[in-house]
Design a protein around this motif. Sequence first.
Motif, PDB file in Angstrom:
ATOM      1  N   UNK A   1       0.855  -1.186   0.000  1.00 34.54           N
ATOM      2  CA  UNK A   1       0.000   0.000   0.000  1.00 34.54           C
ATOM      3  C   UNK A   1       0.892   1.237   0.000  1.00 34.54           C
ATOM      4  N   UNK A   2       0.505   2.247  -0.810  1.00 27.37           N
ATOM      5  CA  UNK A   2       1.338   3.445  -0.963  1.00 27.37           C
ATOM      6  C   UNK A   2       0.509   4.708  -0.731  1.00 27.37           C
ATOM      7  N   UNK A   3       1.002   5.574   0.135  1.00 31.77           N
ATOM      8  CA  UNK A   3       0.411   6.898   0.354  1.00 31.77           C
ATOM      9  C   UNK A   3       1.348   7.935  -0.253  1.00 31.77           C
ATOM     10  N   UNK A   4       0.840   8.747  -1.163  1.00 36.09           N
ATOM     11  CA  UNK A   4       1.687   9.719  -1.871  1.00 36.09           C
ATOM     12  C   UNK A   4       1.315  11.164  -1.547  1.00 36.09           C
ATOM     13  N   UNK A   5       0.540  11.385  -0.492  1.00 34.06           N
ATOM     14  CA  UNK A   5      -0.036  12.700  -0.201  1.00 34.06           C
ATOM     15  C   UNK A   5       1.001  13.787   0.027  1.00 34.06           C
ATOM     16  N   UNK A   6       0.571  15.025  -0.257  1.00 35.76           N
ATOM     17  CA  UNK A   6       1.379  16.214   0.011  1.00 35.76           C
ATOM     18  C   UNK A   6       1.217  16.629   1.472  1.00 35.76           C
ATOM     19  N   UNK A   7       0.021  16.461   2.002  1.00 37.83           N
ATOM     20  CA  UNK A   7      -0.242  16.709   3.421  1.00 37.83           C
ATOM     21  C   UNK A   7      -1.410  15.848   3.865  1.00 37.83           C
ATOM     22  N   UNK A   8      -1.488  15.614   5.156  1.00 42.93           N
ATOM     23  CA  UNK A   8      -2.568  14.835   5.757  1.00 42.93           C
ATOM     24  C   UNK A   8      -2.864  15.405   7.136  1.00 42.93           C
ATOM     25  N   UNK A   9      -3.789  14.780   7.833  1.00 37.81           N
ATOM     26  CA  UNK A   9      -4.021  15.066   9.241  1.00 37.81           C
ATOM     27  C   UNK A   9      -3.434  13.904  10.023  1.00 37.81           C
TER      28      UNK A   9
ATOM     29  N   UNK B   1      -4.252  -0.197   6.592  1.00 38.70           N
ATOM     30  CA  UNK B   1      -3.353  -1.104   5.873  1.00 38.70           C
ATOM     31  C   UNK B   1      -2.545  -1.946   6.853  1.00 38.70           C
ATOM     32  N   UNK B   2      -1.994  -1.309   7.881  1.00 39.07           N
ATOM     33  CA  UNK B   2      -1.220  -2.034   8.879  1.00 39.07           C
ATOM     34  C   UNK B   2      -2.088  -3.036   9.635  1.00 39.07           C
ATOM     35  N   UNK B   3      -3.316  -2.657   9.939  1.00 38.30           N
ATOM     36  CA  UNK B   3      -4.230  -3.561  10.644  1.00 38.30           C
ATOM     37  C   UNK B   3      -4.543  -4.800   9.820  1.00 38.30           C
ATOM     38  N   UNK B   4      -4.343  -4.690   8.491  1.00 38.56           N
ATOM     39  CA  UNK B   4      -4.556  -5.823   7.595  1.00 38.56           C
ATOM     40  C   UNK B   4      -3.248  -6.433   7.106  1.00 38.56           C
ATOM     41  N   UNK B   5      -2.156  -6.118   7.834  1.00 34.34           N
ATOM     42  CA  UNK B   5      -0.820  -6.678   7.554  1.00 34.34           C
ATOM     43  C   UNK B   5      -0.352  -6.414   6.120  1.00 34.34           C
ATOM     44  N   UNK B   6      -0.668  -5.222   5.637  1.00 32.78           N
ATOM     45  CA  UNK B   6      -0.245  -4.832   4.299  1.00 32.78           C
ATOM     46  C   UNK B   6       1.009  -3.962   4.404  1.00 32.78           C
ATOM     47  N   UNK B   7       2.110  -4.353   3.780  1.00 35.26           N
ATOM     48  CA  UNK B   7       3.326  -3.533   3.802  1.00 35.26           C
ATOM     49  C   UNK B   7       3.055  -2.146   3.209  1.00 35.26           C
ATOM     50  N   UNK B   8       3.652  -1.106   3.796  1.00 38.33           N
ATOM     51  CA  UNK B   8       3.326   0.253   3.376  1.00 38.33           C
ATOM     52  C   UNK B   8       4.564   1.085   3.047  1.00 38.33           C
ATOM     53  N   UNK B   9       4.341   2.011   2.112  1.00 34.09           N
ATOM     54  CA  UNK B   9       5.298   3.069   1.781  1.00 34.09           C
ATOM     55  C   UNK B   9       4.519   4.375   1.841  1.00 34.09           C
ATOM     56  N   UNK B  10       5.113   5.418   2.403  1.00 32.28           N
ATOM     57  CA  UNK B  10       4.414   6.698   2.479  1.00 32.28           C
ATOM     58  C   UNK B  10       5.384   7.859   2.337  1.00 32.28           C
ATOM     59  N   UNK B  11       4.884   8.934   1.737  1.00 32.45           N
ATOM     60  CA  UNK B  11       5.630  10.191   1.806  1.00 32.45           C
ATOM     61  C   UNK B  11       5.649  10.653   3.256  1.00 32.45           C
ATOM     62  N   UNK B  12       6.740  11.263   3.649  1.00 32.24           N
ATOM     63  CA  UNK B  12       6.847  11.805   5.003  1.00 32.24           C
ATOM     64  C   UNK B  12       6.255  13.220   5.009  1.00 32.24           C
ATOM     65  N   UNK B  13       4.975  13.271   4.715  1.00 35.15           N
ATOM     66  CA  UNK B  13       4.299  14.566   4.597  1.00 35.15           C
ATOM     67  C   UNK B  13       3.791  15.023   5.957  1.00 35.15           C
ATOM     68  N   UNK B  14       3.539  16.324   6.102  1.00 31.47           N
ATOM     69  CA  UNK B  14       2.858  16.781   7.309  1.00 31.47           C
ATOM     70  C   UNK B  14       1.364  16.505   7.147  1.00 31.47           C
ATOM     71  N   UNK B  15       0.724  15.981   8.113  1.00 29.12           N
ATOM     72  CA  UNK B  15       1.203  15.407   9.362  1.00 29.12           C
ATOM     73  C   UNK B  15       0.678  13.986   9.478  1.00 29.12           C
ATOM     74  N   UNK B  16       1.292  13.168  10.329  1.00 27.30           N
ATOM     75  CA  UNK B  16       0.761  11.847  10.587  1.00 27.30           C
ATOM     76  C   UNK B  16       1.644  10.665  10.222  1.00 27.30           C
ATOM     77  N   UNK B  17       2.122  10.555   8.968  1.00 30.71           N
ATOM     78  CA  UNK B  17       2.864   9.343   8.589  1.00 30.71           C
ATOM     79  C   UNK B  17       4.058   9.019   9.486  1.00 30.71           C
ATOM     80  N   UNK B  18       4.817  10.024   9.892  1.00 29.46           N
ATOM     81  CA  UNK B  18       5.998   9.761  10.725  1.00 29.46           C
ATOM     82  C   UNK B  18       5.615   9.313  12.129  1.00 29.46           C
TER      83      UNK B  18
END
Length: 327
Positions: free
Chosen positions: A232-240, A248-265
């Motif tokens: 699963x991939x999140x490419x957002x410019x920003x989030x909450x 995705x994690x709750x369903x054991x799906x490996x993830x990649x995400x932009x380190x956008x503000x805010x939330x992913x980190x």
Amino acid sequence: MSLLSKELSKSNDVTIILFDEIIDYEFAGKLININCVTKKSIYGKTINVLNRTLKLKKIFKKENFDKIFAFMESAYLPSILTRFPIIASLRNNPEKSSLFITKYILPKAKYIVCVSKNIEKALREDFKILNVITIYNPVNLKSLEKHGENLSKYQPFLLGIGRLHEQKNFELLINAFSKTKARERAKLLILGDGHMKKQLQKMVRELNLESKVYLMGQRDNIVDYYIQSKIFILSSIYEGFPNVLVEALANQCPIISTNCPTGPSEIINNYKNGILVENGNETQMCKAIDKLFFNKDLINTFKNNAIKSVEYLDIKIIAQKWLEVNT
């Protein structure tokens, strides 16, 4: 709102106040519709805020609620103006909200609940607002609904989910995917609707990816896609606080995400349960996709760490935190 109302209603009387008759999620509790639908013009919006404030004030006085939670700006603005003690929920980056409301109205709430620590930090440091706490969005680890759709015709596939909107930056995802080695073996499925659909369809055609990238539209059975996707991939410019990463994690799906503000980190422990890439960096995204796609050991590590990395967000824990606000 859906998970929270259902969990809180198990031991509390819950009332949900609507501004119109539209409610597109499951809920529990009593409904009150004050019939103040959203207006587009500045004049209409101003009148609407006044009408909502007056109607909410009457309801708050009549019902004598123990706690009043107001979710999102459209709800907490008129709620705060009633001068009742409001617990306002800030769901997005304050830089993307009205500066006037954030600076002059929001501080008048009794408490402000942010969905991420970085949002709380911004309010404290940039706006000098101190009546702030963080409560993350919940996930129900025990009742993730599966419909059983067989997606084998697309497998292996990478997955993106979200509104087809500039914020989600699916252009970056599609461009990065087009340059990966993984595209030779995998497809990319994007779930969601929005005003950028035609633009993204054109982009897919121009990159000759019609047999590789599929804009699937809105889907109710998202869990089926998480379970069967390779990444699963999140490419957002920003989030909450992006719920899709938690789901995705709750369903054991490996993830990649932009380190956008805010939330992913705050969700991803880099190379423990996922990969963070620089926000807007297409090259890093491309490399991360190939690195994870072709590394079975890394995929298994992410899968093994996934569920335990989000157990602290279980709805029972998060609902209790909401009950403890203002106690």
